[in-house]
Design an enzyme around this catalytic site. Sequence first.
Site, short mmCIF file in Angstrom:
data_model
loop_
_atom_site.label_atom_id
_atom_site.label_comp_id
_atom_site.label_asym_id
_atom_site.label_seq_id
_atom_site.Cartn_x
_atom_site.Cartn_y
_atom_site.Cartn_z
CB CYS A 37 64.71 -64.87 -31.61
SG CYS A 37 65.81 -64.56 -30.20
CB CYS A 40 63.44 -65.72 -28.29
SG CYS A 40 63.99 -64.07 -28.79
#
Length: 288
Positions: A37, A40
């Site tokens: 991600c 993230c």
Amino acid sequence: MTQPAHVFDATLPRFEDEVLKRSLQVPVLIDFWATWCGPCKTLGPILEKLAAEFNGGFILAKVDVDAEQQLAGYFQIKSIPTVMLVKGGEIVDGFPGALPEGQLREFLKHHGVEAKPADEAAPAEDVAAPPVDPHAEVVRLRAAIAAEPDKDELKLDLVLTLLQTGGVAEAEKLLDALPANLATDERAVKARARLGFAALLKDAPPREPLLAAIAADPDDLRARHLLGVRQIVEGDSEAGLQQFLEMLRRNRAYEDGLAKKALIDAFRVVEDEDLVGAYRRKMASVLF
């Protein structure tokens, strides 16, 4: 690689102890993330930086959604990153996406999460106060309010003491008249929960018919709820909590999660912290 201080990887087997129980003492921020991600990778380092800067003002629990799919499923994580704040064993707020550092600081400030000084000493152990006669305390507080009528904190103290002596109507009137800045005070929340329980019993059957109804039909969750409320109000706290927990075991979806709501309200009302802690753990074991 060693993780920064106040940061740890949360897993399902240890979630109850490391997140729910821990949040009774310190706020826990849960970061749902994954290695693939992109956002993230932006959010994670900022959260870890803040965790270190706040020096234990909150704990950061990181949940890898690929490694902990069951945990992510329980929280119904639809996208990552997603952040949730847990305080007092409950999820109080959260947000999806990677917020910038300024907004993260505002989020923490909004929920009363503050940094601890680097040299802060461990808090001294609480010394148990001698028991106080609630009727005598009502008299004392009335006199104190007469001397300082603008001191609203005294009125909130009186509300809680009146609830111990059965003065529900006066307590409700005083609580409704308190200024808005005291509405979110922990003691005001507790008083509201007590009043809510008292209101449920206004037209409720006495204990014996409720016990008989449950004996005839163990799945009579309405009777279990009213019996649990009555037991809590009458001071039989553990029996009341057990009724709510049994409701949760039998049908957690009953009346839009009434059992869980009743347990959370009871946790605010019951004074025995050890008992509350034990039933928080029991509730978590049923939910997870």
